[in-house]
Design an enzyme around this catalytic site. Structure first.
Site, PDB file in Angstrom:
ATOM      1  N   ASP A  12       0.811  -1.170   0.087  1.00 43.09           N
ATOM      2  CA  ASP A  12      -0.049  -0.117  -0.042  1.00 43.09           C
ATOM      3  C   ASP A  12       0.947   1.242   0.008  1.00 43.09           C
ATOM      4  O   ASP A  12       0.643   2.172  -0.791  1.00 43.09           O
ATOM      5  CB  ASP A  12      -1.047   0.137   1.072  1.00 43.09           C
ATOM      6  CG  ASP A  12      -1.744  -1.394   1.471  1.00 43.09           C
ATOM      7  OD1 ASP A  12      -1.886  -1.731   2.532  1.00 43.09           O
ATOM      8  OD2 ASP A  12      -2.089  -1.768   0.265  1.00 43.09           O
TER       9      ASP A  12
ATOM     10  N   GLU B  76       1.693  -6.558  -4.998  1.00 42.24           N
ATOM     11  CA  GLU B  76       1.239  -5.608  -6.064  1.00 42.24           C
ATOM     12  C   GLU B  76       2.271  -5.072  -6.638  1.00 42.24           C
ATOM     13  O   GLU B  76       2.732  -5.075  -7.779  1.00 42.24           O
ATOM     14  CB  GLU B  76       0.178  -4.700  -5.640  1.00 42.24           C
ATOM     15  CG  GLU B  76      -0.222  -3.712  -6.998  1.00 42.24           C
ATOM     16  CD  GLU B  76      -1.712  -3.340  -6.709  1.00 42.24           C
ATOM     17  OE1 GLU B  76      -1.988  -2.440  -7.436  1.00 42.24           O
ATOM     18  OE2 GLU B  76      -2.562  -4.216  -6.155  1.00 42.24           O
TER      19      GLU B  76
HETATM   20  O1  TRH Z   1       4.338  -5.978   0.702  1.00 43.25           O
HETATM   21  P1  TRH Z   1       3.384  -6.619  -0.123  1.00 43.25           P
HETATM   22  O2  TRH Z   1       3.145  -8.011   0.204  1.00 43.25           O
HETATM   23  O3  TRH Z   1       2.214  -5.811  -0.158  1.00 43.25           O
HETATM   24  C1  TRH Z   1       0.696  -6.328  -0.108  1.00 43.25           C
HETATM   25  C2  TRH Z   1       0.365  -5.853  -1.355  1.00 43.25           C
HETATM   26  O4  TRH Z   1       0.199  -4.663  -1.701  1.00 43.25           O
HETATM   27  C3  TRH Z   1      -1.262  -6.433  -1.422  1.00 43.25           C
HETATM   28  O5  TRH Z   1      -1.773  -5.949  -2.862  1.00 43.25           O
HETATM   29  C4  TRH Z   1      -1.901  -5.596  -0.306  1.00 43.25           C
HETATM   30  O6  TRH Z   1      -3.253  -6.157  -0.487  1.00 43.25           O
HETATM   31  C5  TRH Z   1      -1.210  -6.054   0.834  1.00 43.25           C
HETATM   32  O7  TRH Z   1       0.035  -5.559   0.898  1.00 43.25           O
HETATM   33  C6  TRH Z   1      -1.857  -5.233   1.971  1.00 43.25           C
HETATM   34  O8  TRH Z   1       4.042  -6.500  -1.529  1.00 43.25           O
HETATM   35  P2  TRH Z   1       4.135  -5.588  -2.671  1.00 43.25           P
HETATM   36  O9  TRH Z   1       2.963  -4.882  -3.151  1.00 43.25           O
HETATM   37  O10 TRH Z   1       4.996  -5.996  -3.697  1.00 43.25           O
HETATM   38  O11 TRH Z   1       5.133  -4.612  -1.862  1.00 43.25           O
HETATM   39  C7  TRH Z   1       6.493  -4.583  -1.351  1.00 43.25           C
HETATM   40  C8  TRH Z   1       6.999  -3.355  -1.639  1.00 43.25           C
HETATM   41  O12 TRH Z   1       8.612  -3.607  -0.986  1.00 43.25           O
HETATM   42  C9  TRH Z   1       7.605  -3.203  -3.123  1.00 43.25           C
HETATM   43  O13 TRH Z   1       7.700  -1.845  -3.404  1.00 43.25           O
HETATM   44  C10 TRH Z   1       8.879  -3.999  -3.260  1.00 43.25           C
HETATM   45  C11 TRH Z   1       9.546  -3.263  -1.975  1.00 43.25           C
HETATM   46  N1  TRH Z   1      10.754  -3.904  -1.497  1.00 43.25           N
HETATM   47  C12 TRH Z   1      11.847  -3.000  -1.268  1.00 43.25           C
HETATM   48  O14 TRH Z   1      11.726  -1.809  -1.162  1.00 43.25           O
HETATM   49  N2  TRH Z   1      12.941  -3.731  -0.578  1.00 43.25           N
HETATM   50  C13 TRH Z   1      12.723  -5.160  -0.668  1.00 43.25           C
HETATM   51  O15 TRH Z   1      13.963  -5.569   0.117  1.00 43.25           O
HETATM   52  C14 TRH Z   1      11.924  -6.003  -0.759  1.00 43.25           C
HETATM   53  C15 TRH Z   1      11.938  -7.371  -0.683  1.00 43.25           C
HETATM   54  C16 TRH Z   1      10.643  -5.301  -1.154  1.00 43.25           C
END
Ligand code: TRH
Length: 397
Positions: free
Chosen positions: A19, A289
């Site tokens: 989010d 996402e």
């Molecule tokens: O963290 P998430 O599982 O977020 C989820 C989804 O958004 C989902 O749709 C929502 O319903 C839920 O939250 C509540 O996965 P997402 O969306 O990939 O977000 C992770 C973010 O973290 C992405 O911007 C990549 C970032 N990231 C880093 O910046 N550094 C890291 O080391 C890693 C592994 C990820």
């Protein structure tokens, strides 16, 4: 019609990082757009301004370490980041208020939207899905139950007639620059506490949710013919990976190995650094996402761990995306890819992941080509922030 000058993005962090990640990227793109429209600086009553109201600064700090967790208001990259707490002073409402993921807008802010002339626009930014129903719901207005305001549903997505995906300008240049300079990947590994992996090893990034399927995946990697380095940034999956090696402490900077497999535990990386990992890897396991979208822009083979929803609703999302993503893929590629994704999202119930992985071995070049075409085609839908600005421009009277 007028170009929106001011934006307020409201983000309630449910859990994890997605989010905050999506809302930050959107706010930043809108701020860049306003800066590009500098000629349109607005006036005292309606200054060109982009604010991100977020109720969990910690989630944003993990993604953007420059963000302080104690500041009520701070600026970064043209975005005014405001801590969304009860009783916060929102002041004037913006041309457009983005209600991210239907988290709602504060009552007094919504009242200010009505009192404003012209009224502010209320956009509900929905979650990304390739399910057919989103194409018929995109852009639909829904009257507010209490206020003389419509809320417009705006869906991210792929293909015509939908909102597109977040893709900031200059992304491809950054990626190509990173891949062109061999020192940058070395710098990445040095900062993560490792020497660069052997050039002949296959590099896989692994980011996901807890799942018992991880053992089958690591088994397939450890027992395979080729050397594999799996980079595991800190996430809800790290403990399951460490448990595979009989360890309970997957500390960043540590490595564990078995036969052909070396696992490297990394700290949670700043967002731009995480992009670099996606670009450097041969395969990316992503989730939710935002990382799901970044993996597509990385133009590498990837596997999506869909955010689990009750009743298995997330599996419909998975199948809808696989349906469009595998279109045009030869059967010899589509079948194992489908088996791998389905296994990863269903705890490898049918034990198909190991076989699927070995059937995909040696097909990296074809999968990369497919990933490349997919990214180019998907980019045709246009950047979500641009599409949103156009959508709002047509509705701001
Ligand atoms: O963290 P998430 O599982 O977020 C989820 C989804 O958004 C989902 O749709 C929502 O319903 C839920 O939250 C509540 O996965 P997402 O969306 O990939 O977000 C992770 C973010 O973290 C992405 O911007 C990549 C970032 N990231 C880093 O910046 N550094 C890291 O080391 C890693 C592994 C990820």
């Amino acid at each position: 019609m007028s170009v929106p000058r001011s934006w307020d993005v409201f983000c309630r962090v449910v859990d994890n990082f997605g989010d905050a990640a999506v809302c930050w990227r959107l706010a930043r793109a809108l701020a860049d757009m306003s800066a590009e429209n500098a000629g349109n600086a607005g006036n005292a009553a309606n200054p060109a301004r982009t604010r991100l109201w977020i109720d969990d600064l910690g989630a944003l700090h993990a993604l953007r370490p420059e963000i302080g967790i104690d500041s009520a208001r701070q600026s970064l990259a043209g975005v005014e980041v405001c801590h969304w707490v009860d009783g916060a002073d929102f002041g004037l409402s913006a041309d457009v208020a983005v209600d991210a993921f239907g988290g709602g807008l504060p009552d007094d802010y919504a009242n200010a939207m009505v009192a404003r002339s012209p009224k502010s626009l209320w956009i509900v930014l929905e979650y990304l899905s390739a399910e057919p129903w989103v194409y018929t719901h995109h852009g639909l207005p829904s009257p507010h139950p209490r206020l003389p305001l419509d809320r417009y549903f705006f869906f991210p997505g792929i293909g015509a007639g939908i909102g597109g995906l977040l893709r900031e300008s200059g992304l491809n240049e950054r990626r190509e620059d990173f891949l062109r300079h061999p020192l940058l990947p070395q710098e990445f590994w040095r900062d993560a506490g490792f020497t660069p992996p052997d050039r002949n090893a296959k590099l896989i990034s692994l980011f996901g949710y807890e799942t018992p399927a991880v053992a089958a995946l690591l088994d397939a990697w450890a027992s395979g013919p080729e050397a594999i380095v799996a980079a595991v940034p800190q996430s809800r999956l790290s403990a399951d990976v460490a448990a595979y090696f009989g360890s309970s402490r997957p500390a960043g900077g540590t490595a564990m190995g078995r036969n052909s497999l070396e696992v490297r535990f990394l700290p949670f990386l700043a967002q731009d650094r995480y992009d670099e990992l996606l670009w450097a890897a041969d395969w990316n396991f992503v989730r939710g996402e935002d990382s799901f979208v970044r993996a597509q822009w990385a133009e590498r083979p990837f596997v999506w761990h869909v955010y689990p929803q009750s009743g298995g609703a997330h599996l419909a999302k998975l199948e809808a995306f696989l349906d469009v993503y595998c279109r045009g893929l030869p059967q010899a590629l589509a079948e194992p890819l489908l088996a791998l994704w389905r296994g990863w999202n269903a705890q490898d119930r049918y034990g198909a992941m190991g076989r699927a992985w070995s059937d995909l071995a040696g097909q990296g070049a074809s999968l990369c080509q497919h990933a490349h075409h997919w990214a180019r085609e998907t980019a045709q839908t246009g950047d979500l922030a641009m599409n949103l600005a156009k959508f709002c421009e047509e509705r701001l009277k």
